[in-house]
Design a protein around this motif. Sequence first.
Motif, PDB file in Angstrom:
ATOM      1  N   VAL A  24       0.820  -1.213   0.000  1.00 35.19           N
ATOM      2  CA  VAL A  24       0.000   0.000   0.000  1.00 35.19           C
ATOM      3  C   VAL A  24       0.853   1.261   0.000  1.00 35.19           C
ATOM      4  CG1 VAL A  24      -1.616   1.335   1.421  1.00 35.19           C
ATOM      5  CG2 VAL A  24      -2.025  -1.076   1.009  1.00 35.19           C
ATOM      6  N   TYR A  25       1.987   1.221   0.629  1.00 36.80           N
ATOM      7  CA  TYR A  25       2.823   2.414   0.718  1.00 36.80           C
ATOM      8  C   TYR A  25       3.812   2.562  -0.430  1.00 36.80           C
ATOM      9  CZ  TYR A  25       0.842   3.356   5.240  1.00 36.80           C
ATOM     10  OH  TYR A  25      -0.041   3.641   6.252  1.00 36.80           O
ATOM     11  N   THR A  26       3.631   1.842  -1.526  1.00 36.92           N
ATOM     12  CA  THR A  26       4.503   2.007  -2.687  1.00 36.92           C
ATOM     13  C   THR A  26       3.914   3.026  -3.641  1.00 36.92           C
ATOM     14  OG1 THR A  26       3.421   0.222  -3.892  1.00 36.92           O
ATOM     15  CG2 THR A  26       5.339  -0.372  -2.547  1.00 36.92           C
ATOM     16  N   THR A  32      -1.783   3.605  -9.255  1.00 37.12           N
ATOM     17  CA  THR A  32      -2.892   2.787  -9.724  1.00 37.12           C
ATOM     18  C   THR A  32      -4.204   3.226  -9.087  1.00 37.12           C
ATOM     19  OG1 THR A  32      -1.390   0.929 -10.014  1.00 37.12           O
ATOM     20  CG2 THR A  32      -3.713   0.425  -9.947  1.00 37.12           C
ATOM     21  N   ALA A  33      -4.181   3.523  -7.817  1.00 40.64           N
ATOM     22  CA  ALA A  33      -5.401   3.961  -7.127  1.00 40.64           C
ATOM     23  C   ALA A  33      -5.901   5.284  -7.695  1.00 40.64           C
ATOM     24  CB  ALA A  33      -5.131   4.091  -5.637  1.00 40.64           C
ATOM     25  N   LYS A  34      -5.003   6.217  -7.992  1.00 38.73           N
ATOM     26  CA  LYS A  34      -5.406   7.500  -8.569  1.00 38.73           C
ATOM     27  C   LYS A  34      -5.999   7.306  -9.955  1.00 38.73           C
ATOM     28  CE  LYS A  34      -2.028  10.218  -6.052  1.00 38.73           C
ATOM     29  NZ  LYS A  34      -0.776  10.967  -6.142  1.00 38.73           N
ATOM     30  N   SER A  35      -5.420   6.413 -10.761  1.00 37.90           N
ATOM     31  CA  SER A  35      -5.948   6.139 -12.093  1.00 37.90           C
ATOM     32  C   SER A  35      -7.337   5.530 -12.014  1.00 37.90           C
ATOM     33  CB  SER A  35      -5.019   5.187 -12.847  1.00 37.90           C
ATOM     34  OG  SER A  35      -3.763   5.772 -13.033  1.00 37.90           O
ATOM     35  N   GLU A  36      -7.531   4.651 -11.058  1.00 39.35           N
ATOM     36  CA  GLU A  36      -8.838   4.013 -10.894  1.00 39.35           C
ATOM     37  C   GLU A  36      -9.898   5.038 -10.490  1.00 39.35           C
ATOM     38  OE1 GLU A  36     -10.913   0.404  -8.368  1.00 39.35           O
ATOM     39  OE2 GLU A  36      -8.755   0.651  -8.315  1.00 39.35           O
ATOM     40  N   VAL A  37      -9.542   5.957  -9.637  1.00 38.44           N
ATOM     41  CA  VAL A  37     -10.486   6.994  -9.211  1.00 38.44           C
ATOM     42  C   VAL A  37     -10.873   7.871 -10.393  1.00 38.44           C
ATOM     43  CG1 VAL A  37     -10.715   9.089  -7.820  1.00 38.44           C
ATOM     44  CG2 VAL A  37      -9.815   7.009  -6.807  1.00 38.44           C
ATOM     45  N   ARG A  38      -9.908   8.231 -11.234  1.00 38.50           N
ATOM     46  CA  ARG A  38     -10.217   9.030 -12.418  1.00 38.50           C
ATOM     47  C   ARG A  38     -11.163   8.277 -13.344  1.00 38.50           C
ATOM     48  NH1 ARG A  38      -4.875  10.763 -12.420  1.00 38.50           N
ATOM     49  NH2 ARG A  38      -4.328   9.056 -13.803  1.00 38.50           N
ATOM     50  N   LEU A  59     -10.048   9.519 -21.754  1.00 40.53           N
ATOM     51  CA  LEU A  59      -9.010   8.501 -21.696  1.00 40.53           C
ATOM     52  C   LEU A  59      -7.607   9.080 -21.694  1.00 40.53           C
ATOM     53  CD1 LEU A  59     -10.479   5.788 -24.043  1.00 40.53           C
ATOM     54  CD2 LEU A  59     -10.434   5.808 -21.567  1.00 40.53           C
ATOM     55  N   SER A  60      -7.441  10.262 -22.220  1.00 42.94           N
ATOM     56  CA  SER A  60      -6.090  10.820 -22.244  1.00 42.94           C
ATOM     57  C   SER A  60      -5.874  11.705 -21.041  1.00 42.94           C
ATOM     58  CB  SER A  60      -5.865  11.632 -23.531  1.00 42.94           C
ATOM     59  OG  SER A  60      -6.669  12.772 -23.525  1.00 42.94           O
ATOM     60  N   SER A  61      -4.777  11.489 -20.391  1.00 45.20           N
ATOM     61  CA  SER A  61      -4.398  12.340 -19.267  1.00 45.20           C
ATOM     62  C   SER A  61      -2.933  12.700 -19.446  1.00 45.20           C
ATOM     63  CB  SER A  61      -4.659  11.636 -17.937  1.00 45.20           C
ATOM     64  OG  SER A  61      -3.967  10.413 -17.916  1.00 45.20           O
ATOM     65  N   ASN A  62      -2.656  13.345 -20.558  1.00 46.11           N
ATOM     66  CA  ASN A  62      -1.275  13.672 -20.900  1.00 46.11           C
ATOM     67  C   ASN A  62      -0.654  14.680 -19.943  1.00 46.11           C
ATOM     68  OD1 ASN A  62      -1.303  11.929 -23.058  1.00 46.11           O
ATOM     69  ND2 ASN A  62      -2.091  13.481 -24.473  1.00 46.11           N
ATOM     70  N   GLU A  63      -1.499  15.467 -19.270  1.00 50.30           N
ATOM     71  CA  GLU A  63      -0.917  16.428 -18.336  1.00 50.30           C
ATOM     72  C   GLU A  63      -0.215  15.744 -17.176  1.00 50.30           C
ATOM     73  OE1 GLU A  63      -4.162  16.116 -18.909  1.00 50.30           O
ATOM     74  OE2 GLU A  63      -5.139  15.754 -17.001  1.00 50.30           O
ATOM     75  N   LEU A  64      -0.640  14.508 -16.861  1.00 42.96           N
ATOM     76  CA  LEU A  64       0.020  13.757 -15.803  1.00 42.96           C
ATOM     77  C   LEU A  64       0.995  12.732 -16.360  1.00 42.96           C
ATOM     78  CD1 LEU A  64      -3.031  13.144 -13.474  1.00 42.96           C
ATOM     79  CD2 LEU A  64      -1.247  14.856 -13.246  1.00 42.96           C
ATOM     80  N   GLY A  65       0.912  12.464 -17.656  1.00 44.92           N
ATOM     81  CA  GLY A  65       1.811  11.509 -18.278  1.00 44.92           C
ATOM     82  C   GLY A  65       1.518  10.061 -17.902  1.00 44.92           C
ATOM     83  N   THR A  66       0.259   9.737 -17.619  1.00 41.99           N
ATOM     84  CA  THR A  66      -0.055   8.378 -17.191  1.00 41.99           C
ATOM     85  C   THR A  66      -0.486   7.496 -18.334  1.00 41.99           C
ATOM     86  OG1 THR A  66      -2.301   9.049 -16.661  1.00 41.99           O
ATOM     87  CG2 THR A  66      -0.693   9.086 -14.872  1.00 41.99           C
ATOM     88  N   VAL A  67      -1.125   8.074 -19.334  1.00 42.66           N
ATOM     89  CA  VAL A  67      -1.593   7.288 -20.479  1.00 42.66           C
ATOM     90  C   VAL A  67      -0.868   7.742 -21.712  1.00 42.66           C
ATOM     91  CG1 VAL A  67      -3.586   6.696 -21.899  1.00 42.66           C
ATOM     92  CG2 VAL A  67      -3.852   6.988 -19.442  1.00 42.66           C
ATOM     93  N   GLN A  68      -0.257   6.818 -22.405  1.00 38.14           N
ATOM     94  CA  GLN A  68       0.444   7.156 -23.637  1.00 38.14           C
ATOM     95  C   GLN A  68      -0.328   6.596 -24.809  1.00 38.14           C
ATOM     96  OE1 GLN A  68       4.386   5.667 -23.309  1.00 38.14           O
ATOM     97  NE2 GLN A  68       4.914   7.023 -21.622  1.00 38.14           N
ATOM     98  N   GLN A  69      -0.501   7.424 -25.851  1.00 36.12           N
ATOM     99  CA  GLN A  69      -1.258   6.983 -27.021  1.00 36.12           C
ATOM    100  C   GLN A  69      -0.328   6.686 -28.170  1.00 36.12           C
ATOM    101  OE1 GLN A  69      -4.034  10.087 -27.684  1.00 36.12           O
ATOM    102  NE2 GLN A  69      -5.257   9.565 -25.919  1.00 36.12           N
TER     103      GLN A  69
END
Length: 69
Positions: A24-26, A32-38, A59-69
């Motif tokens: 949990v503390y990693t 992953t938890a933040k992505s799931e909430v979004r 689906l795109s969240s390029n401002e955070l760099g989490t999803v790459q298309q």
Amino acid sequence: MKYRDAIFATIALTLTSVALAGVVYTDAYSHTAKSEVRGVRALTLVASGDKPCDPASMLSSNELGTVQQ
């Protein structure tokens, strides 16, 4: 026999709790938890009908760099 089973169960529960706390503390779990909430938030908006469905913006969240298309 009953006491030995209780001791093993207590030790197993303790080790499992420590392992879960370590996960949990990693940063990976936090990310992953933040992505799931979004995703849940976007799904809720679409299901409620308050906002028109635009898959590209959800689906795109390029401002955070989490999803790459």
